[in-house]
Write an enzyme that holds these catalytic residues in place. Sequence first.
Site, PDB file in Angstrom:
ATOM      1  N   HIS A  56       0.829  -1.208   0.000  1.00 37.16           N
ATOM      2  CA  HIS A  56       0.000   0.000   0.000  1.00 37.16           C
ATOM      3  C   HIS A  56       0.863   1.257   0.000  1.00 37.16           C
ATOM      4  O   HIS A  56       2.068   1.202   0.250  1.00 37.16           O
ATOM      5  CB  HIS A  56      -0.968   0.006   1.194  1.00 37.16           C
ATOM      6  CG  HIS A  56      -0.260   0.064   2.517  1.00 37.16           C
ATOM      7  ND1 HIS A  56       0.245  -1.042   3.144  1.00 37.16           N
ATOM      8  CD2 HIS A  56       0.024   1.109   3.330  1.00 37.16           C
ATOM      9  CE1 HIS A  56       0.807  -0.702   4.281  1.00 37.16           C
ATOM     10  NE2 HIS A  56       0.694   0.616   4.418  1.00 37.16           N
ATOM     11  N   ASP A  86       0.793   4.925   1.874  1.00 38.82           N
ATOM     12  CA  ASP A  86       0.095   5.502   3.031  1.00 38.82           C
ATOM     13  C   ASP A  86      -0.800   6.678   2.646  1.00 38.82           C
ATOM     14  O   ASP A  86      -1.911   6.820   3.147  1.00 38.82           O
ATOM     15  CB  ASP A  86       1.110   5.921   4.102  1.00 38.82           C
ATOM     16  CG  ASP A  86       1.673   4.699   4.821  1.00 38.82           C
ATOM     17  OD1 ASP A  86       1.131   3.594   4.634  1.00 38.82           O
ATOM     18  OD2 ASP A  86       2.669   4.853   5.553  1.00 38.82           O
ATOM     19  N   HIS A 145       4.838   0.059   0.147  1.00 41.90           N
ATOM     20  CA  HIS A 145       5.456  -0.864   1.115  1.00 41.90           C
ATOM     21  C   HIS A 145       4.458  -1.894   1.619  1.00 41.90           C
ATOM     22  O   HIS A 145       3.258  -1.768   1.393  1.00 41.90           O
ATOM     23  CB  HIS A 145       6.053  -0.083   2.292  1.00 41.90           C
ATOM     24  CG  HIS A 145       5.056   0.747   3.032  1.00 41.90           C
ATOM     25  ND1 HIS A 145       4.769   2.050   2.685  1.00 41.90           N
ATOM     26  CD2 HIS A 145       4.244   0.465   4.077  1.00 41.90           C
ATOM     27  CE1 HIS A 145       3.844   2.527   3.493  1.00 41.90           C
ATOM     28  NE2 HIS A 145       3.496   1.585   4.348  1.00 41.90           N
ATOM     29  N   ARG A 184       4.522  -9.133  17.107  1.00 42.21           N
ATOM     30  CA  ARG A 184       5.326  -7.985  16.663  1.00 42.21           C
ATOM     31  C   ARG A 184       4.613  -6.700  17.090  1.00 42.21           C
ATOM     32  O   ARG A 184       3.454  -6.480  16.739  1.00 42.21           O
ATOM     33  CB  ARG A 184       5.450  -8.031  15.148  1.00 42.21           C
ATOM     34  CG  ARG A 184       6.126  -6.830  14.475  1.00 42.21           C
ATOM     35  CD  ARG A 184       5.746  -6.898  13.011  1.00 42.21           C
ATOM     36  NE  ARG A 184       6.561  -6.108  12.108  1.00 42.21           N
ATOM     37  CZ  ARG A 184       6.225  -4.896  11.704  1.00 42.21           C
ATOM     38  NH1 ARG A 184       5.158  -4.281  12.180  1.00 42.21           N
ATOM     39  NH2 ARG A 184       6.976  -4.271  10.812  1.00 42.21           N
TER      40      ARG A 184
END
Length: 328
Positions: free
Chosen positions: A234, A236, A296, A306
């Site tokens: 995507h 941002d 990214h 995470r």
Amino acid sequence: MKTREGNVIKRKTDKNNKGKKDSENEKLLKSEDEAKDKNTFKYGPMPRFPSQRIWSRGILILGIFVYLWYFSKSSKETVLAKQTDLYHRRGQVVHCSTEYLEDVKQYPGCVPQQCGRYVSDKIVTTHEAEILLQLAQRVMALGGSKGGATIMDLHSGALSFDDKFVNVYAQKKNKILTPTDLAVYKLVRTKIQNAIADTFGIDVASLHLTHPTFFSRLSNLKPVTPHDEYWHIHIDKHTYESFHYTSLLYLNDYGIDFKGGRFVFLNDASSPTKNVTVEPRKGRVSMFTSGSENPHFVEPVTEGLRFAITVSFTCDPSKAIQDPVHKV
Ligand SMILES: O=C(O)CCC(=O)C(=O)O
Ligand SMILES: [Fe+2]
């Protein structure tokens, strides 16, 4: 006329001639051999050492390995930041997409000199990251997604709960944020804001914290809602319209606390060897311009949990949000 005597003489002469030829041939061969020997040893005898054959084969095999290693390396992606290494600031310049530059041009002081992506391990201390990690673990224990991504937004109080969101601040009996949590959160986001301004050569006062700024906890659970599918490529600025600069603060360690879950920038979607990866490390900050110059995704987490915070900034003052306030 041929006489018998004549024939005998001729035979003798032939024999003599043959003998002469043979000895001449012998001489010739001898001198060729000598020449060969002379050639071989023109610069002295070739050096010989024990097990010469084994050595030469070993060197050949080593050469093949070096060649294969070199090519396997050049066909892998670039690692911008390794979990085991510490960086003051490391990054890459990328050409700003035109839509991005047009957008930030409306806001003087906010135009980057150059678009790019950077990481630094010197902005947030591991102690500060640890306090934020404990805050995330404590608050997320009050809810949690059924799928792989739990989101917590301390500005609005939104927290993933099964396949929806709840407002943690509505649960009056829970003490959500301590004054220390709030102070650390504010300090950390201010340091990141200053680092972005410094990195991209812009005025810090032209940057404003924007929505959504959120904590994330990613796991290998199967997705239940689209929010759980964190691994999609995507941009941002397309996903969250107000974003001009994105930053990520990692709260735990790739390869230690979780497996998978590296952050990946794409330079060319059709060529994964041009990808640029960031391995999360506790306290590591990644900062990048939010336009199409920086597509990214996050690799799926295969083991463990995470934790990270997405801290977002806009140049548009009307999209600014305030720091969370003390809630008990
Ligand atoms: O957690 C990360 O490393 C990246 C998250 C992300 O891409 C985003 O919040 O837009
Ligand atoms: Fe993103």
